[in-house]
Design an enzyme around this catalytic site. Sequence first.
Site, PDB file in Angstrom:
ATOM      1  N   CYS A 244     -15.758  -8.741   6.454  1.00 35.69           N
ATOM      2  CA  CYS A 244     -15.572  -8.994   7.877  1.00 35.69           C
ATOM      3  C   CYS A 244     -15.985  -7.740   8.629  1.00 35.69           C
ATOM      4  CB  CYS A 244     -14.116  -9.387   8.173  1.00 35.69           C
ATOM      5  SG  CYS A 244     -12.991  -7.981   8.337  1.00 35.69           S
TER       6      CYS A 244
ATOM      7  N   LYS B  93      -3.597   1.680  14.935  1.00 36.75           N
ATOM      8  CA  LYS B  93      -3.530   2.625  13.818  1.00 36.75           C
ATOM      9  C   LYS B  93      -4.199   3.948  14.182  1.00 36.75           C
ATOM     10  CE  LYS B  93      -7.510   0.238  11.826  1.00 36.75           C
ATOM     11  NZ  LYS B  93      -7.954  -0.617  10.717  1.00 36.75           N
TER      12      LYS B  93
ATOM     13  N   CYS C 263      -7.508 -11.323   1.400  1.00 38.26           N
ATOM     14  CA  CYS C 263      -7.535 -10.832   2.780  1.00 38.26           C
ATOM     15  C   CYS C 263      -7.679 -11.992   3.759  1.00 38.26           C
ATOM     16  CB  CYS C 263      -8.673  -9.840   2.973  1.00 38.26           C
ATOM     17  SG  CYS C 263      -8.766  -9.229   4.675  1.00 38.26           S
TER      18      CYS C 263
ATOM     19  N   CYS D 158     -14.969  -3.779   0.197  1.00 36.36           N
ATOM     20  CA  CYS D 158     -13.569  -4.071   0.500  1.00 36.36           C
ATOM     21  C   CYS D 158     -13.093  -5.213  -0.391  1.00 36.36           C
ATOM     22  CB  CYS D 158     -13.400  -4.419   1.977  1.00 36.36           C
ATOM     23  SG  CYS D 158     -14.100  -6.036   2.416  1.00 36.36           S
TER      24      CYS D 158
ATOM     25  N   ARG E 294       0.851  -1.197   0.000  1.00 36.39           N
ATOM     26  CA  ARG E 294       0.000   0.000   0.000  1.00 36.39           C
ATOM     27  C   ARG E 294       0.884   1.244   0.000  1.00 36.39           C
ATOM     28  NH1 ARG E 294      -3.654  -0.471   4.829  1.00 36.39           N
ATOM     29  NH2 ARG E 294      -4.729  -1.988   3.498  1.00 36.39           N
TER      30      ARG E 294
ATOM     31  N   CYS F  49     -13.457  -1.796   6.628  1.00 32.42           N
ATOM     32  CA  CYS F  49     -12.595  -1.061   5.698  1.00 32.42           C
ATOM     33  C   CYS F  49     -13.381  -0.217   4.700  1.00 32.42           C
ATOM     34  CB  CYS F  49     -11.674  -2.034   4.971  1.00 32.42           C
ATOM     35  SG  CYS F  49     -10.435  -2.789   6.045  1.00 32.42           S
TER      36      CYS F  49
ATOM     37  N   LYS G 123      -5.767   7.559  12.216  1.00 31.33           N
ATOM     38  CA  LYS G 123      -6.204   8.050  10.908  1.00 31.33           C
ATOM     39  C   LYS G 123      -6.690   9.496  11.011  1.00 31.33           C
ATOM     40  CE  LYS G 123      -7.540   3.455   9.232  1.00 31.33           C
ATOM     41  NZ  LYS G 123      -8.633   2.635   8.676  1.00 31.33           N
TER      42      LYS G 123
ATOM     43  N   ARG H 143      -1.641   6.717   9.591  1.00 32.99           N
ATOM     44  CA  ARG H 143      -1.817   6.173   8.240  1.00 32.99           C
ATOM     45  C   ARG H 143      -1.908   7.306   7.208  1.00 32.99           C
ATOM     46  NH1 ARG H 143      -3.931   0.855   8.416  1.00 32.99           N
ATOM     47  NH2 ARG H 143      -3.081  -0.213  10.244  1.00 32.99           N
TER      48      ARG H 143
END
Length: 591
Positions: free
Chosen positions: A500, A235, A461, A455, A83, A504, A237, A152
């Site tokens: 899931c 994380k 994944c 996603c 990424r 995302c 953001k 991120r």
Amino acid sequence: MDIIAKLRDIPLDELHPNERLKVESDYLRGTLEESLAELATGAVAEDDTQLTKFHGFYQQDDRDLRDERRHQKLEPLYSFMVRLRLPGGLVTPKQWQTLDDVASRYANGTLRITTRQTFQYHGVLKENLRPHLQTIHQAMVDTIAACGDVNRNVICTANPHRSAIHRQVYELSHQISARLLPRTRAYHEIFLGEERVAGGAQEREPDRSEPKAGSGQGALDPQEPLYTRHYLPRKFKVALAIPPENDVDLFAHDVGFIADVVAGELRGFTVCIGGGMGMTHGEPTTFPRLSDPIGYCSLAAVPAVAEAIMRVQRDNGNRRDRKRARLKYTVEEMGLDAFKAEVERHLGEALAPARDYHFDDNGDRLGWIQGDDGLWHYGLFVQNGRIADFPDGPQLRTGLREIAEQHDGDLVLTTNQNVIITQVDASRREAIDALLDRHRLGVETSPLRRNAMACVAFPTCGLAMAESERYLPSLIDKLDTVMGDAGLADDAIIVRMTGCPNGCARPYLAEIGFVGKAPGRYNLYLGGGFSGQRLNKLYRENIDETTILETLTPLIQRYAAEREADEPFGDFVIRIGVIKETTAGREFHGA
């Protein structure tokens, strides 16, 4: 109390294992050199799989082939998802061509736009990691901190060329990204071949433009003055938005800055904290949460405010339980006022009162729009962000490559997984339209499809429980039929799907949200806000496609017959009592 002082008093066995891993990693180096040199496997060492995330890539395997390879007594077909760090999502034509070349040379032949306004690649083999990263580095792009327990990719309302205010906000995204970047040189040494300097990492050079540090802003670690060797609990953001457009879903992020524009001038930003989408099925102590405003700051103070918020999370976030380690849970446990007080302590001054704001929607402006300088910009729909040449469909990759070769304006990615072709002179519009037509890129799609996101999920994944990107288009086909039969073919409803519960594609903000529970089965959520201002709520659990259509068809028909003027679907299902409104993240699981 700073993070080093706090953790000194906590036994290591009480911390999550990732905390020890970070501390003992030699500032994210671990044994990555040895892992990459091991040719007997396509994987890296187990501990190193956690460290690779800080450098912008994840180890994955092709789940479609797991059983077959196991029967053949072969290890899983390991590869990596890579990424990019691309604050604000802008790519020059030359960079686009390099990134496109890399997709064929080192990945699976596609590029995927993420919901964080950047690209990711799939299918990168271990032996191709270094050449992949070195090639994009030559194009002045990197993957540092695109994943991991760090700040991120910083996102903002798309297209800096649209107006002077858009340019200012875009530049702020870069300032925040640079300020919150880890300082370890591990990435440069391991992947770019730079020699390790004495002491292991470069000292951070002081930024003389930074506001004067407050009482809580001392450097704790000479090699990582912001993060320390502990880095963040999870994380982090940051998003910036320009009302009335909430194309970044601002309230879904740890930190949000809402532009305050008065008489065409950008005066400052309302500051929001505490957003985050992820949760865990069956664990009500985990939940999505929208951010809350805590104050207002000037333009110049934005990077310092972002840093102060990050420092408070660094020092107070949960390092025992990663499922409760995001900033949203720190806010819930400390309380908004206490968290704000700590932010102000780090800043050395108080935030001003938050200003009023209003958002109309959270979609992109597709098709042609004109910027303040008279140049034109074309918003191109990319279904689920996958840039590829589709059989009997749009030749997205070839078409965009040709545009990048012939057009001298930038290309900008959006957080809704679309592309904006920028800076088109009126005399060049016809030529761009011809390229779009030739490669079937400008084909009209339904509002339902244009406002849908998914996603990646299977096959790459490792967290996926159900299909998402590969399945949603066919479900939209069926829902389009339902919409057409109800007389709503020209109406928009926000639909999102994930494989899931990690969120995302931000499914918990959708008017209709699907979250994978098992192969072919999804939890159905209803009642999100059309402008991203409200969470939805669980309506049906663990249902298949037949049940999805049987459930949604009468609701859509009723919406067509009973809605009020300009009433969004999410508002409608709450008004008529189909679902209760979610007013706070902690109430997400309630009836």
